[in-house]
Design a protein around this motif. Structure first.
Motif, mmCIF file in Angstrom:
data_model
loop_
_atom_site.group_PDB
_atom_site.id
_atom_site.type_symbol
_atom_site.label_atom_id
_atom_site.label_comp_id
_atom_site.label_asym_id
_atom_site.label_seq_id
_atom_site.Cartn_x
_atom_site.Cartn_y
_atom_site.Cartn_z
ATOM 1 N N VAL A 194 -14.247 12.895 2.353
ATOM 2 C CA VAL A 194 -14.690 12.856 3.541
ATOM 3 C C VAL A 194 -14.181 11.725 4.564
ATOM 4 N N ARG A 195 -14.235 10.631 4.095
ATOM 5 C CA ARG A 195 -13.910 9.432 4.717
ATOM 6 C C ARG A 195 -13.205 8.402 3.586
ATOM 7 N N ALA A 196 -12.553 7.529 4.450
ATOM 8 C CA ALA A 196 -11.692 6.476 3.587
ATOM 9 C C ALA A 196 -12.801 5.750 2.535
ATOM 10 N N GLU A 197 -13.910 5.398 3.065
ATOM 11 C CA GLU A 197 -14.918 4.526 2.482
ATOM 12 C C GLU A 197 -15.443 5.092 1.053
ATOM 13 N N ASP A 198 -15.060 6.688 1.117
ATOM 14 C CA ASP A 198 -15.640 7.326 0.031
ATOM 15 C C ASP A 198 -14.718 7.334 -1.279
ATOM 16 N N VAL A 199 -13.617 6.738 -1.093
ATOM 17 C CA VAL A 199 -12.459 6.868 -2.083
ATOM 18 C C VAL A 199 -13.171 5.609 -3.209
ATOM 19 N N PRO A 200 -13.149 5.899 -4.506
ATOM 20 C CA PRO A 200 -13.744 5.163 -5.356
ATOM 21 C C PRO A 200 -12.724 3.772 -5.590
ATOM 22 N N ALA A 201 -13.443 2.716 -5.793
ATOM 23 C CA ALA A 201 -12.831 1.560 -5.659
ATOM 24 C C ALA A 201 -11.686 1.455 -6.869
ATOM 25 N N GLU A 202 -11.895 2.028 -7.967
ATOM 26 C CA GLU A 202 -11.103 2.240 -9.131
ATOM 27 C C GLU A 202 -9.728 2.955 -8.652
ATOM 28 N N ARG A 203 -9.926 3.914 -7.766
ATOM 29 C CA ARG A 203 -8.751 4.611 -7.383
ATOM 30 C C ARG A 203 -8.061 3.670 -6.246
ATOM 31 N N VAL A 204 -8.667 2.963 -5.463
ATOM 32 C CA VAL A 204 -7.813 2.128 -4.530
ATOM 33 C C VAL A 204 -7.255 1.031 -5.332
ATOM 34 N N GLY A 205 -7.924 0.459 -6.174
ATOM 35 C CA GLY A 205 -7.258 -0.487 -7.006
ATOM 36 C C GLY A 205 -6.026 -0.160 -7.514
ATOM 37 N N LYS A 206 -6.165 1.043 -8.239
ATOM 38 C CA LYS A 206 -4.643 1.488 -8.987
ATOM 39 C C LYS A 206 -3.586 1.720 -7.874
ATOM 40 N N GLU A 207 -3.987 2.357 -6.919
ATOM 41 C CA GLU A 207 -2.866 2.367 -5.717
ATOM 42 C C GLU A 207 -2.507 0.884 -5.511
ATOM 43 N N LYS A 208 -3.165 0.171 -5.143
ATOM 44 C CA LYS A 208 -2.836 -1.183 -4.909
ATOM 45 C C LYS A 208 -1.821 -1.906 -5.831
ATOM 46 N N GLU A 209 -2.289 -1.645 -7.041
ATOM 47 C CA GLU A 209 -1.436 -2.063 -8.333
ATOM 48 C C GLU A 209 0.106 -1.429 -8.157
ATOM 49 N N ILE A 210 0.130 -0.288 -7.812
ATOM 50 C CA ILE A 210 1.349 0.466 -7.620
ATOM 51 C C ILE A 210 2.186 -0.212 -6.569
ATOM 52 N N LEU A 211 1.384 -0.316 -5.314
ATOM 53 C CA LEU A 211 2.251 -0.897 -4.245
ATOM 54 C C LEU A 211 2.608 -2.439 -4.524
ATOM 55 N N VAL A 212 1.920 -3.156 -5.156
ATOM 56 C CA VAL A 212 2.391 -4.651 -5.341
ATOM 57 C C VAL A 212 3.796 -4.593 -6.276
ATOM 58 N N ALA A 213 3.485 -3.624 -7.343
ATOM 59 C CA ALA A 213 4.711 -3.497 -8.021
ATOM 60 C C ALA A 213 5.960 -2.890 -7.203
ATOM 61 N N GLN A 214 5.777 -2.206 -6.507
ATOM 62 C CA GLN A 214 6.991 -1.680 -5.455
ATOM 63 C C GLN A 214 7.378 -2.733 -4.785
ATOM 64 N N ALA A 215 6.626 -3.571 -4.256
ATOM 65 C CA ALA A 215 6.854 -4.720 -3.268
ATOM 66 C C ALA A 215 7.438 -6.071 -4.002
ATOM 67 N N ALA A 216 7.289 -5.962 -5.191
ATOM 68 C CA ALA A 216 7.609 -7.478 -5.961
ATOM 69 C C ALA A 216 9.029 -7.786 -5.676
ATOM 70 N N ASP A 217 9.812 -6.876 -5.725
ATOM 71 C CA ASP A 217 11.469 -7.171 -5.660
ATOM 72 C C ASP A 217 11.916 -7.078 -4.375
ATOM 73 N N SER A 218 11.177 -6.932 -3.171
ATOM 74 C CA SER A 218 11.599 -7.033 -1.829
ATOM 75 C C SER A 218 11.978 -8.067 -1.145
ATOM 76 N N GLY A 219 11.640 -9.383 -1.845
ATOM 77 C CA GLY A 219 12.456 -10.605 -1.342
ATOM 78 C C GLY A 219 11.780 -11.307 -0.192
ATOM 79 N N LYS A 220 10.811 -10.524 0.288
ATOM 80 C CA LYS A 220 10.042 -10.825 1.652
ATOM 81 C C LYS A 220 9.122 -11.892 1.395
#
Length: 297
Positions: A194-220
């Motif tokens: 229904v709302r963003a705050e309903d998304v389980p913390a575990e799901r948010v954590g896994k998504e963040k891990e993926i994004l961190v891995a994707q950004a690791a080689d950005s050089g920024k």
């Protein structure tokens, strides 16, 4: 004993079984109609058991909301082919089960199957339908919503294959309009929460891990990477959250904006069913081959 054509006709009308089956059990029962019906049920059970292992990935989503909008239910009933999914008896059974689920507090599919319907339990009618239509038929799942306080329950079904049940709290006189629009939106846009705050913390954590891995080689720089990750994470949460999505009938406003226009309205929950989702269906088998297999079987 001689069995009349009128007896066979009556038994066919009462059970839906084939003419030869009706004549056979009437002869076995000495012409007694009730005994013949019981014999057909027993034979139907045997046929149903033989078909129970076959994949049933087609079917229909059926919903029923009671007239006062205070409770409603949605069921998925599966069969093997689209041909049977369009059969009137099959669709009538699905609708009867939805009505039954809406008015009873069954806590599982097994409990629902044990409830009385027509001239037997849901399970007995299901097995009889298997015997009549020649396919495996399952009541796969259902959901029931009921409200004790102010609010509305509404549904939407698209083509019999996608169904949505929505529960909305509030006191607006036209709350049902919001609930129906939200149900249609859920069918089209597939939100998960229904709302963003309903998304389980575990799901948010896994998504963040993926994004961190994707950004690791950005050089920024680290601070830029953190902003990138935060922005992409918020975008993902908005995409899977109902209230954050652009309203399907008016993309210039979000569903949250639509909700605000109905005073104190609050979407409480929703469920979306799609026929066959999650069921593995054999690949490479044509409809003609399925029919021939059934004829040979």
């Amino acid at each position: 004993m001689s069995i009349s054509a009128s007896q066979v006709k009556e038994l066919r009308e009462r059970t839906g079984a084939g003419m030869m089956e009706c004549k056979s059990v009437l002869t076995e029962a000495g012409g007694d109609m009730d005994t013949a019906i019981e014999l057909l049920r027993k034979k139907g059970l045997a046929k149903a058991d033989k078909k129970a292992g076959r994949v049933a990935a087609e079917g229909v989503i059926s919903v029923h909301v009671v007239e006062d909008g205070r409770s409603g239910a949605m069921v998925e009933v599966n069969c093997e082919t689209d041909f049977v999914a369009k059969n009137e008896d099959f669709q009538g059974f699905a609708q009867d089960v939805a009505k039954l689920a809406a008015s009873h507090e069954a806590d599982s599919v097994d409990a629902l199957l044990g409830l009385g319907i027509q001239n037997g339990t849901v399970e007995e009618v299901r097995r009889g339908l298997i015997s009549k239509l020649g396919e495996n038929i399952n009541v796969r799942r259902f959901v029931r919503y009921a409200r004790q306080d102010a609010g509305a329950i509404a549904s939407y079904v698209h083509g019999g294959r996608i169904g949505v049940l929505v529960d909305v709290a509030g006191t607006a006189s036209n709350l049902g309009e919001l609930a129906r629009d939200v149900a249609m939106h859920v069918a089209a846009s597939r939100p998960e929460f229904v709302r963003a705050e309903d998304v389980p913390a575990e799901r948010v954590g896994k998504e963040k891990e993926i994004l961190v891995a994707q950004a690791a080689d950005s050089g920024k720089p680290a601070e830029i990477v953190e902003k990138m990750i935060s922005g992409r994470l918020n975008k993902m949460l908005a995409e899977i959250s109902l209230l954050s999505q652009p309203f399907v009938k008016n993309p210039d406003q979000t569903v949250a904006d639509l909700q605000k226009s109905f005073g104190d309205a609050q979407v409480q929950r929703f469920t979306r069913f799609e026929v066959g989702e999650g069921i593995e269906k054999a690949e490479g088998v044509s409809f003609a081959e399925e029919v021939m297999a059934q004829v040979r079987g």
